[in-house]
Design a protein around this motif. Structure first.
Motif, PDB file in Angstrom:
ATOM      1  N   ALA A 151      46.967  91.201  60.202  1.00 38.08           N
ATOM      2  CA  ALA A 151      46.261  89.834  60.537  1.00 38.08           C
ATOM      3  C   ALA A 151      45.101  89.797  61.207  1.00 38.08           C
ATOM      4  CB  ALA A 151      47.280  89.070  61.355  1.00 38.08           C
ATOM      5  N   LYS A 152      44.669  90.808  62.106  1.00 38.48           N
ATOM      6  CA  LYS A 152      43.316  90.809  62.703  1.00 38.48           C
ATOM      7  C   LYS A 152      42.298  91.111  61.719  1.00 38.48           C
ATOM      8  CE  LYS A 152      44.949  91.977  66.937  1.00 38.48           C
ATOM      9  NZ  LYS A 152      45.128  93.134  68.463  1.00 38.48           N
ATOM     10  N   ALA A 153      42.619  91.623  60.688  1.00 38.91           N
ATOM     11  CA  ALA A 153      41.581  92.089  59.592  1.00 38.91           C
ATOM     12  C   ALA A 153      41.414  91.099  58.556  1.00 38.91           C
ATOM     13  CB  ALA A 153      42.052  93.439  59.022  1.00 38.91           C
ATOM     14  N   VAL A 154      41.954  90.372  58.678  1.00 41.15           N
ATOM     15  CA  VAL A 154      41.729  89.022  57.614  1.00 41.15           C
ATOM     16  C   VAL A 154      40.682  88.452  57.843  1.00 41.15           C
ATOM     17  CG1 VAL A 154      42.659  87.034  56.558  1.00 41.15           C
ATOM     18  CG2 VAL A 154      44.084  88.820  57.152  1.00 41.15           C
ATOM     19  N   THR A 155      39.706  88.120  57.109  1.00 38.09           N
ATOM     20  CA  THR A 155      38.414  87.473  57.410  1.00 38.09           C
ATOM     21  C   THR A 155      38.153  86.068  56.693  1.00 38.09           C
ATOM     22  OG1 THR A 155      37.482  87.979  55.417  1.00 38.09           O
ATOM     23  CG2 THR A 155      37.155  89.506  57.165  1.00 38.09           C
ATOM     24  N   PRO A 156      37.558  85.079  57.302  1.00 39.10           N
ATOM     25  CA  PRO A 156      37.474  83.891  56.862  1.00 39.10           C
ATOM     26  C   PRO A 156      37.118  83.605  55.095  1.00 39.10           C
ATOM     27  CG  PRO A 156      36.408  83.739  58.784  1.00 39.10           C
ATOM     28  CD  PRO A 156      36.795  85.273  58.496  1.00 39.10           C
ATOM     29  N   VAL A 157      36.256  84.794  54.707  1.00 40.83           N
ATOM     30  CA  VAL A 157      35.977  84.781  53.271  1.00 40.83           C
ATOM     31  C   VAL A 157      37.235  85.166  52.772  1.00 40.83           C
ATOM     32  CG1 VAL A 157      34.515  86.236  51.637  1.00 40.83           C
ATOM     33  CG2 VAL A 157      33.695  85.589  54.003  1.00 40.83           C
ATOM     34  N   GLN A 158      38.086  86.054  52.983  1.00 42.56           N
ATOM     35  CA  GLN A 158      39.378  86.333  52.272  1.00 42.56           C
ATOM     36  C   GLN A 158      40.598  85.023  52.461  1.00 42.56           C
ATOM     37  OE1 GLN A 158      40.233  89.488  54.663  1.00 42.56           O
ATOM     38  NE2 GLN A 158      40.069  90.893  53.181  1.00 42.56           N
ATOM     39  N   PHE A 169      44.477  73.163  50.059  1.00 45.31           N
ATOM     40  CA  PHE A 169      43.489  72.087  50.644  1.00 45.31           C
ATOM     41  C   PHE A 169      42.404  73.147  51.521  1.00 45.31           C
ATOM     42  CE2 PHE A 169      41.420  69.484  53.589  1.00 45.31           C
ATOM     43  CZ  PHE A 169      40.847  68.663  52.857  1.00 45.31           C
ATOM     44  N   PRO A 170      41.205  73.356  51.002  1.00 42.50           N
ATOM     45  CA  PRO A 170      40.608  74.078  51.924  1.00 42.50           C
ATOM     46  C   PRO A 170      40.321  73.946  53.401  1.00 42.50           C
ATOM     47  CG  PRO A 170      39.148  73.075  50.599  1.00 42.50           C
ATOM     48  CD  PRO A 170      40.546  72.649  50.060  1.00 42.50           C
ATOM     49  N   VAL A 171      40.359  74.534  54.224  1.00 46.83           N
ATOM     50  CA  VAL A 171      40.219  74.202  55.783  1.00 46.83           C
ATOM     51  C   VAL A 171      39.210  75.137  56.536  1.00 46.83           C
ATOM     52  CG1 VAL A 171      42.237  72.685  56.330  1.00 46.83           C
ATOM     53  CG2 VAL A 171      42.191  75.126  56.539  1.00 46.83           C
ATOM     54  N   VAL A 172      38.976  76.293  55.833  1.00 48.45           N
ATOM     55  CA  VAL A 172      38.153  77.451  56.424  1.00 48.45           C
ATOM     56  C   VAL A 172      36.733  77.391  55.510  1.00 48.45           C
ATOM     57  CG1 VAL A 172      37.787  79.638  56.838  1.00 48.45           C
ATOM     58  CG2 VAL A 172      39.957  78.721  57.275  1.00 48.45           C
ATOM     59  N   ALA A 173      35.575  77.397  56.280  1.00 46.95           N
ATOM     60  CA  ALA A 173      34.398  77.675  55.528  1.00 46.95           C
ATOM     61  C   ALA A 173      34.123  79.225  55.434  1.00 46.95           C
ATOM     62  CB  ALA A 173      33.261  77.100  56.428  1.00 46.95           C
ATOM     63  N   PRO A 174      33.973  79.828  54.380  1.00 44.32           N
ATOM     64  CA  PRO A 174      33.645  81.277  54.260  1.00 44.32           C
ATOM     65  C   PRO A 174      32.465  81.758  54.709  1.00 44.32           C
ATOM     66  CG  PRO A 174      33.064  80.136  52.186  1.00 44.32           C
ATOM     67  CD  PRO A 174      33.677  79.298  53.060  1.00 44.32           C
TER      68      PRO A 174
END
Length: 185
Positions: A151-158, A169-174
Motif C-alpha cells: 500500500a505504501k508503494a502505490v503512487t497517485p499515478v497508479q 469517478f476520478p478523485v486523485v490528480a496524477p
C-alpha cells in the motif's frame, strides 16, 4: 415534504445528497479525511490550493452548480477552492483515546491521523500479540505487514490509471504538485 423524506427519496434514486442541507452559505464545515486537497476548480486533476487534515475547518460557499459532488470552500488561509463532498462533515472528528503507561489521554485527531497510526493495519501491540501467539496468527501478521508495504508503494499515478481503467469517478490528480504551504506543510 420534510427534508429527511426528500433525502431518503433522493438517495433511493441514486441522487447525491449534499452537505448543503445541513449548512448555510458561509458556515463552517470540518475536514474529515487525511490529506484532503482543496483544488482550484471542481475537476479532480486541477491544481492544488492547499492540503488539509482532519479537524481543520473550511468555510462552505456552496455546491458546484455543474457537479454537486464538489463543494466550493474557503480554506483556513483564506484561499478559495473546491473539495470533494465526502471529505467534508458538519461535525468535527471524534477525539481518539490512546493509552500509554496505563494512563488514558486524549490526542488531537489531526495529529493521530498524520502519524500514520490511523491507517496502519496493525498496531505494535497487535503485531506482538500475533507473533507471540504463533501459528496462523503469526502468518496473518506477516501477511498484513506485506500488504502495508504494498500500500505504501502505490503512487497517485497508479491510482489514476486504475480509476480510468475501472471507469471510476476520478478523485486523485496524477501529477499533483504542491507549492509552499503555510505552517511548513
Amino acid at each position: 415534504m420534510r427534508r429527511w423524506t426528500w433525502g431518503i427519496l433522493l438517495l433511493s434514486l441514486g441522487v447525491p445528497v449534499t452537505a448543503a442541507w445541513a449548512v448555510k452559505k458561509d458556515e463552517k464545515l470540518y475536514v474529515k479525511a487525511r490529506n484532503t486537497r482543496v483544488l482550484k476548480s471542481a475537476v479532480p486533476t486541477a491544481d492544488v490550493v492547499a492540503v488539509l487534515q482532519p479537524g481543520q475547518q473550511v468555510t462552505w460557499k456552496g455546491a458546484d452548480p455543474k457537479n454537486a459532488q464538489w463543494h466550493q470552500v474557503t480554506e483556513p488561509g483564506g484561499k478559495p477552492g473546491y473539495v470533494f463532498q465526502t471529505n467534508l462533515s458538519t461535525k468535527p472528528p471524534n477525539m481518539e483515546l490512546v493509552s500509554k503507561d496505563g494512563k488514558t489521554r486524549t490526542i488531537d485527531p489531526a495529529a493521530f491521523v498524520s502519524s500514520g497510526a490511523a491507517v496502519k493495519a496493525l498496531s505494535p501491540g497487535a503485531e506482538k500479540y500475533g507473533n507471540d501467539k504463533g501459528g496462523d496468527y503469526k502468518a496473518a501478521v506477516a501477511q498484513l505487514q506485506k500488504l502495508e508495504g504494498l500500500a505504501k508503494a502505490v503512487t497517485p499515478v497508479q491510482i489514476d490509471k486504475h480509476v480510468k481503467q475501472a471507469g471510476l469517478f476520478p478523485v486523485v490528480a496524477p501529477n499533483t504538485k504542491l507549492g509552499p504551504q503555510k505552517g511548513g506543510r
